[in-house]
Design an enzyme around this catalytic site. Sequence first.
Site, PDB file in Angstrom:
ATOM      1  N   GLU A  24      -3.988   6.799   2.249  1.00  0.00           N
ATOM      2  CA  GLU A  24      -4.207   8.111   1.600  1.00  0.00           C
ATOM      3  C   GLU A  24      -5.607   8.260   1.015  1.00  0.00           C
ATOM      4  O   GLU A  24      -5.759   8.670  -0.152  1.00  0.00           O
ATOM      5  CB  GLU A  24      -3.149   8.336   0.519  1.00  0.00           C
ATOM      6  CG  GLU A  24      -1.763   8.480   1.092  1.00  0.00           C
ATOM      7  CD  GLU A  24      -0.703   8.970   0.091  1.00  0.00           C
ATOM      8  OE1 GLU A  24      -0.976   9.038  -1.115  1.00  0.00           O
ATOM      9  OE2 GLU A  24       0.412   9.289   0.555  1.00  0.00           O
ATOM     10  N   GLU A  78       5.066   7.195   5.574  1.00  0.00           N
ATOM     11  CA  GLU A  78       5.713   7.437   4.280  1.00  0.00           C
ATOM     12  C   GLU A  78       6.446   8.770   4.392  1.00  0.00           C
ATOM     13  O   GLU A  78       5.822   9.798   4.650  1.00  0.00           O
ATOM     14  CB  GLU A  78       4.704   7.521   3.131  1.00  0.00           C
ATOM     15  CG  GLU A  78       4.137   6.193   2.717  1.00  0.00           C
ATOM     16  CD  GLU A  78       3.288   6.271   1.440  1.00  0.00           C
ATOM     17  OE1 GLU A  78       3.622   7.081   0.549  1.00  0.00           O
ATOM     18  OE2 GLU A  78       2.301   5.528   1.361  1.00  0.00           O
TER      19      GLU A  78
HETATM   20  O1  AHR Z   1       5.423   5.805  -2.061  1.00  0.00           O
HETATM   21  C1  AHR Z   1       4.848   6.127  -3.300  1.00  0.00           C
HETATM   22  C2  AHR Z   1       3.391   6.527  -3.184  1.00  0.00           C
HETATM   23  O2  AHR Z   1       3.302   7.736  -2.486  1.00  0.00           O
HETATM   24  C3  AHR Z   1       2.487   5.603  -2.409  1.00  0.00           C
HETATM   25  O3  AHR Z   1       1.978   4.572  -3.186  1.00  0.00           O
HETATM   26  C4  AHR Z   1       1.384   6.511  -1.968  1.00  0.00           C
HETATM   27  O4  AHR Z   1       0.794   6.093  -0.774  1.00  0.00           O
HETATM   28  C5  AHR Z   1       2.046   7.865  -1.866  1.00  0.00           C
HETATM   29  O5  AHR Z   1       1.315   8.846  -2.506  1.00  0.00           O
END
Ligand code: AHR
Length: 497
Positions: A172, A291
């Site tokens: 990210e 994610e």
């Molecule tokens: O999964 C929680 C957080 O969400 C992670 O650390 C990050 O990559 C995302 O913003």
Amino acid sequence: ARASLTIDPAFQVGEVNPRLFGSFVEHLGRCVYTGIHEPGHPAAREDGLRQDVLDLVRELGVTLVRYPGGNFVSGYRWEDGVGPLTERPRRLDPAWCSVETNEFGLNEFMRFVEVAGVEPMMALNLGTRGPQEARELLEYCNHPGGTAWSDLRRSHGHDEPHRIGFWCLGNELDGPWQMGHKTAEEYGRIAAETARVMRMVDPGVDLVACGSSNSAMPTFAAWESTVLEHTYEHVDHISCHAYYEESGGDVDSFLASAQDMEHFIDSVVATCDHVRAKVRSTKRLELSFDEWNVWYRGLRDPATEPEWEVAPRLLEDNYTLTDAVVVGSLLVTLLRHCDRVTAACLAQLVNVIAPIMTEPGGPAWRQTTFFPFADAARHGRGRVLRVEPHSTKHDTAQYGEVDLLHATAVQEDEDTVTVFAVNRATDRPLELVADVRGAGSTRVLEHRVLADPDRHSRNTAAEPDRVRPRRLDGAVVEGGTLTATLPPLSWNVLRLQ
Ligand code: AHR
């Protein structure tokens, strides 16, 4: 309300890559400490891993686990987590305002990977570090021996290389919250150079470039385009991240979250293919949705109340039946795009926005979201068939008119087809009629359903089995037609033969 679809193996999306059923372990809250790892727990193995959690991880059917972050990785020094335990430093983790003891690190994770029977997906720190540290880590992990880094691994008790094949080039980095946040130009360059150096050390690695943190980022699509212009020939995947939550009591929009995920995937695919044309490449890039989940972000923001604790309770969302149906619907979306989405990680695995919960010294149990994931990981193997569901529609504030039915079908083998179906209506059943003549199905093996009269029902330590899937009678195949009733607000698995 009514719904119909046609199942015909003549029309296929593609083969499901087992990596679609991945998850994520970050050094965040209690995911690692008192989650997967708790020496001294009655169920702990000699290596400190919790056997009760391992059993649930296997039951969940996870295939791939991303590690060690997340926002955490962008400030992480992997060297802190290897070697003798007594020499490992305690450090501040600015990402989650916690203290990291480094009792658990790379080699402990690789032990977890081995006993859980999953593939590792290793994330690199490209926030505060760069290509040099990345290649040293790769050399430590994958080079057989005879160099300082590979011999260091051997001196840590791992004679054989770990052979880690799947790597994320940072996390990210488009997000201003990220340590070492970068512009697309800055990130594109560092990602391309890191990829080149890594391939010199180990040409076989699969590499994922960071896409946008979510589709609402102001730089969404422009970020992907610039990053890929630098990295297209050096990487195999681009990442997508998305989290959804119910807000303002708008349950219908929440239940239609897959509309956003569809749009996200379509937009990133279009951007990849645009850059492909621009750079005259023959390669087709794949998406790593590494994610995704339901996440109620308002619950507690560690940055506003930093306590610098070890393994604090962070992001411990307790999921409802409604959340589980949304997770099921997001799985349907990932399957429907299996030709381009070839890896995905439910974030995260234990305690932190997770399908598995634990208490320190206490039990481990399944959240509601555990069940759709386990169903999809078990039966969503094989070929996704192209189905075009039609159903009664309803209006949503965020996405306009949407179908009440969200569904896909997967052909597991010659004889078996599984339909995964979500009824988004909270107040009425859906009467499903499917033409299954093409598949040659003659009977319903099973209709499993996750539903509950109370859409807010959840599992807790006190009541771990409050929400469970159950078998439903009544679904039949007659004369090439499947008929089934999908209860209000439900996740359904219909296995046909
Ligand atoms: O999964 C929680 C957080 O969400 C992670 O650390 C990050 O990559 C995302 O913003």
